[in-house]
Write an enzyme that holds these catalytic residues in place. Structure first.
Site, PDB file in Angstrom:
ATOM      1  N   ASN A   1     -10.983  32.221  43.103  1.00  0.00           N
ATOM      2  CA  ASN A   1     -11.624  33.203  42.229  1.00  0.00           C
ATOM      3  C   ASN A   1     -11.096  33.087  40.800  1.00  0.00           C
ATOM      4  O   ASN A   1     -11.791  32.670  39.879  1.00  0.00           O
ATOM      5  CB  ASN A   1     -11.391  34.609  42.795  1.00  0.00           C
ATOM      6  CG  ASN A   1     -12.172  35.708  42.073  1.00  0.00           C
ATOM      7  OD1 ASN A   1     -12.500  36.719  42.668  1.00  0.00           O
ATOM      8  ND2 ASN A   1     -12.505  35.565  40.804  1.00  0.00           N
TER       9      ASN A   1
ATOM     10  N   LYS B   1     -12.960  39.498  55.480  1.00  0.00           N
ATOM     11  CA  LYS B   1     -11.784  38.794  54.958  1.00  0.00           C
ATOM     12  C   LYS B   1     -10.637  39.789  55.034  1.00  0.00           C
ATOM     13  O   LYS B   1     -10.543  40.710  54.225  1.00  0.00           O
ATOM     14  CB  LYS B   1     -12.022  38.340  53.519  1.00  0.00           C
ATOM     15  CG  LYS B   1     -10.851  37.591  52.929  1.00  0.00           C
ATOM     16  CD  LYS B   1     -11.022  37.376  51.432  1.00  0.00           C
ATOM     17  CE  LYS B   1      -9.720  36.838  50.854  1.00  0.00           C
ATOM     18  NZ  LYS B   1      -9.715  36.882  49.387  1.00  0.00           N
TER      19      LYS B   1
ATOM     20  N   GLY C   1      -3.787  34.838  42.399  1.00  0.00           N
ATOM     21  CA  GLY C   1      -3.919  34.923  40.955  1.00  0.00           C
ATOM     22  C   GLY C   1      -2.871  34.171  40.168  1.00  0.00           C
ATOM     23  O   GLY C   1      -2.866  34.246  38.936  1.00  0.00           O
TER      24      GLY C   1
ATOM     25  N   ALA D   1      -6.293  31.493  47.822  1.00  0.00           N
ATOM     26  CA  ALA D   1      -5.351  31.996  46.816  1.00  0.00           C
ATOM     27  C   ALA D   1      -4.374  30.935  46.324  1.00  0.00           C
ATOM     28  O   ALA D   1      -3.925  30.084  47.098  1.00  0.00           O
ATOM     29  CB  ALA D   1      -4.549  33.184  47.329  1.00  0.00           C
TER      30      ALA D   1
END
Lengths: 263, 65
Positions: A210, A100, A161, A188
């Site tokens: 994530n 990645k 994030g 993301a």
């Protein structure tokens, strides 16, 4: 294409969720989130290690228990040279040629550097890597990545994030429209299951997320919600959405309407 | 001579990388190494002679996004 089976670089996958393993409250919770969402691919990383830290042995034990493909990242790299070196180190330790590829161009929003990304991609493909590039949603950059030999491209939905969802759905829809043959995953920016479903409704092949799971109040329940959303979004894409209308269309038949009389 | 291990200055005898890593306590650990930002495969650790001021990165697997 079936909702249940697809492939990346000739590797058959059943889940369309790629799950990150960082930022969870505990190792037990990440493991439970994996069980709850059943991803086929987990993202992992490399960091400096002191000899007293055990060479990451606890994390290795965790990885060995998972029946998933490992996708190591080059997070934190700012140049093609750094990313290529880290990719080579990842290949040795994780025993995979998947990488990645992340090359950060701006520390404020962790925006990928397209120039270094293209340079690194070219070098890594020459070294036999199967590159999963993390990029902005720029059509021309994505086209160049495809021209270099990438079979999959991972544009952002929003900065890493942030959980903002798709800040430029038009750009992502354009990518899907202009690059119909390549695998596309949004990597993301996902914050909610509705964002993941939106990605899949656009015809993307998967979602990598994530923080949305790791930082939820209940990560295990959110992992399951994300898995449901990805499946629902994919099924909706395959089903084909109705055409949007500017005017109301009655659902119940007009003929036989009660209390109607000619005047 | 002085080298830098993960950014920290360390004084070591002139020796192959493999011996230096053993002395530092990395024997048997699942780690990968770069010297001066160049990857050094494990199969070449015994051939890699460190020089003064070399920068050695010793990395291990961690969680990642």
């Amino acid at each position: 294409m079936s909702t249940s089976c697809w492939s990346v670089y000739d590797t058959q996958l059943s889940s369309r969720l790629f799950l990150g393993t960082a930022r969870y409250p505990s190792p037990a919770i990440v493991e439970a989130a994996i069980v709850a969402s059943a991803p086929d691919v987990l993202t992992v990383g490399l960091r400096r290690q002191a000899p007293t830290e055990g060479g990451g042995s606890a994390f290795w034990e965790f990885l060995k228990r998972q029946k998933c493909h490992m996708l190591p990242n080059t997070a934190g790299c700012a140049t093609a040279k750094e990313a290529v070196t880290l990719a080579q180190m990842s290949r040795e330790i994780f025993e995979t040629d998947w990488i990645k590829l992340e090359v950060t161009g701006d520390e404020y929003n962790l925006q990928p550097d397209p120039y270094e990304l293209l340079t690194a991609t070219k070098q890594l493909i020459n070294l036999g890597f199967k590159v999963f590039p993390y990029t902005t949603d720029d059509l021309v950059v994505c086209t160049r990545l495809m021209d270099l030999g990438c079979e999959i491209i991972m544009p952002w939905g929003a900065p890493i994030g942030t959980g903002k969802g798709l800040i430029n759905p038009y750009a992502l829809a354009t990518l899907r429209d202009r690059l119909p043959s390549i695998r596309l995953i949004v990597d993301a920016g996902i914050g909610m299951p509705s964002h993941a479903a939106q990605v899949m409704e656009l015809g993307f092949d998967g979602v990598l997320l994530n923080t949305a799971v790791a930082r939820a109040d209940d990560p295990v329940k959110m992992a399951k919600a994300m898995a449901y959303a990805i499946k629902a979004g994919r099924a909706a894409f395959e089903a084909g959405a109705m055409a949007v209308s500017e005017t109301a269309q009655a659902s119940t038949p007009i003929v036989g309407r009660p209390f109607w009389h000619a005047k | 001579m002085q080298v830098f291990i993960n950014g920290e200055p360390v004084v070591v005898e002139r020796a192959p990388l493999e011996e230096v890593l053993v002395l530092l306590g990395y024997e048997g650990k699942k780690v990968v190494v770069a010297v001066n930002e160049q990857f050094v495969p494990r199969t070449e650790w015994d051939l890699c002679e460190l020089e003064a001021d070399d920068r050695v990165d010793v990395l291990a697997a961690i969680q990642g996004g």
